[in-house]
Design an enzyme around this catalytic site. Sequence first.
Site, PDB file in Angstrom:
ATOM      1  CG  HIS A  36      -1.873   1.087   1.331  1.00  0.00           C
ATOM      2  ND1 HIS A  36      -1.515   2.323   1.827  1.00  0.00           N
ATOM      3  CD2 HIS A  36      -3.192   1.186   0.990  1.00  0.00           C
ATOM      4  CE1 HIS A  36      -2.568   3.120   1.814  1.00  0.00           C
ATOM      5  NE2 HIS A  36      -3.594   2.458   1.311  1.00  0.00           N
ATOM      6  CG  ASP A  37      -0.890   4.663  -0.725  1.00  0.00           C
ATOM      7  OD1 ASP A  37      -1.293   4.100  -1.757  1.00  0.00           O
ATOM      8  OD2 ASP A  37      -1.581   5.484  -0.090  1.00  0.00           O
ATOM      9  CD  GLN A  79      -2.477   9.410  -3.027  1.00  0.00           C
ATOM     10  OE1 GLN A  79      -2.365  10.587  -3.375  1.00  0.00           O
ATOM     11  NE2 GLN A  79      -2.761   9.072  -1.779  1.00  0.00           N
ATOM     12  NE  ARG A  88      -4.719  15.959  -2.606  1.00  0.00           N
ATOM     13  CZ  ARG A  88      -4.090  14.966  -2.024  1.00  0.00           C
ATOM     14  NH1 ARG A  88      -4.183  13.739  -2.501  1.00  0.00           N
ATOM     15  NH2 ARG A  88      -3.338  15.173  -0.959  1.00  0.00           N
ATOM     16  CE  LYS A 123      -5.095   3.931  -1.015  1.00  0.00           C
ATOM     17  NZ  LYS A 123      -4.666   5.197  -0.369  1.00  0.00           N
ATOM     18  CE1 TYR A 152       3.581   7.957   6.204  1.00  0.00           C
ATOM     19  CE2 TYR A 152       1.995   8.979   4.733  1.00  0.00           C
ATOM     20  CZ  TYR A 152       3.290   8.853   5.208  1.00  0.00           C
ATOM     21  OH  TYR A 152       4.277   9.634   4.689  1.00  0.00           O
ATOM     22  CB  ALA A 153      -0.315   2.034  10.300  1.00  0.00           C
ATOM     23  CG  HIS A 154      -3.245   7.134  11.403  1.00  0.00           C
ATOM     24  ND1 HIS A 154      -2.090   7.533  10.763  1.00  0.00           N
ATOM     25  CD2 HIS A 154      -3.989   8.268  11.587  1.00  0.00           C
ATOM     26  CE1 HIS A 154      -2.128   8.840  10.569  1.00  0.00           C
ATOM     27  NE2 HIS A 154      -3.265   9.317  11.052  1.00  0.00           N
ATOM     28  N   GLY A 156      -4.687   5.043   5.107  1.00  0.00           N
ATOM     29  CA  GLY A 156      -5.100   4.137   4.048  1.00  0.00           C
ATOM     30  C   GLY A 156      -5.098   2.681   4.431  1.00  0.00           C
TER      31      GLY A 156
END
Length: 229
Positions: A36-37, A79, A88, A123, A152-154, A156
């Site tokens: 992810h990202d 992204q 956006r 994304k 980022y964990a908290h 996406g």
Amino acid sequence: MAIPPISPYSMPLEQDLPQQKAPWRPDPARAVLLIHDMQAYFIDPFPRGQPPLTDLVSNIRRLRRVASALGVPVAYTAQPGGMTRTERGIQHDIWGPGMTAAPRHRGIIDEVAPTNGDTVLTKWRYSAFYGTGLQNLLDAKGRDQLIICGVYAHLGCMVTAFDAFMRDIEPFFVADAVADFSFEKQWMAVNYVTSGGAVAVWTRSLIAALMSQTRTELAESAAHSMQAR
């Protein structure tokens, strides 16, 4: 608001993992690995050569190698950069214009870059399901488990885990293969997904479970083959 510099911090410890509510076990025949990202724009705020980035990259690479060896499909989110104000949306109100379309922002870092056969999904919002085709990928491959790592964990990562849960897809949140703005935010995400939306697991334990499942399936296949003779 631009992403602020991130201070070094150590990954959480496996023995501190909260008790899991869900009974799910990862299965290489059912899972997709989602990286992810992991784009330069999101990785640049971390100090190079220090945790959590060193652990994050190392653990994602381990997951990537095992997934490839076991035939687990690998998907990436990225992204597009250079989004218009309309594209956006209200993310702009919190994070500003975000990354540019330049490779120095958009590129997935070399250490975990996609290889042939991997899927890269464009994304648009926090959830990796929003407008990306991730659901179609899972459906096409007959998969109903999602292994989540990255940043980022908290944000996406956590939102994607809950989105998977609401689609009856079993999410596995790899607690030492995600990272965040701080230890506190990362650990909050681990605890929150565990409370009612995902299984939080360590890289080592996840790999062991996938390998164990594979050995069990091979043993059962061999037994059936012997019985058929």
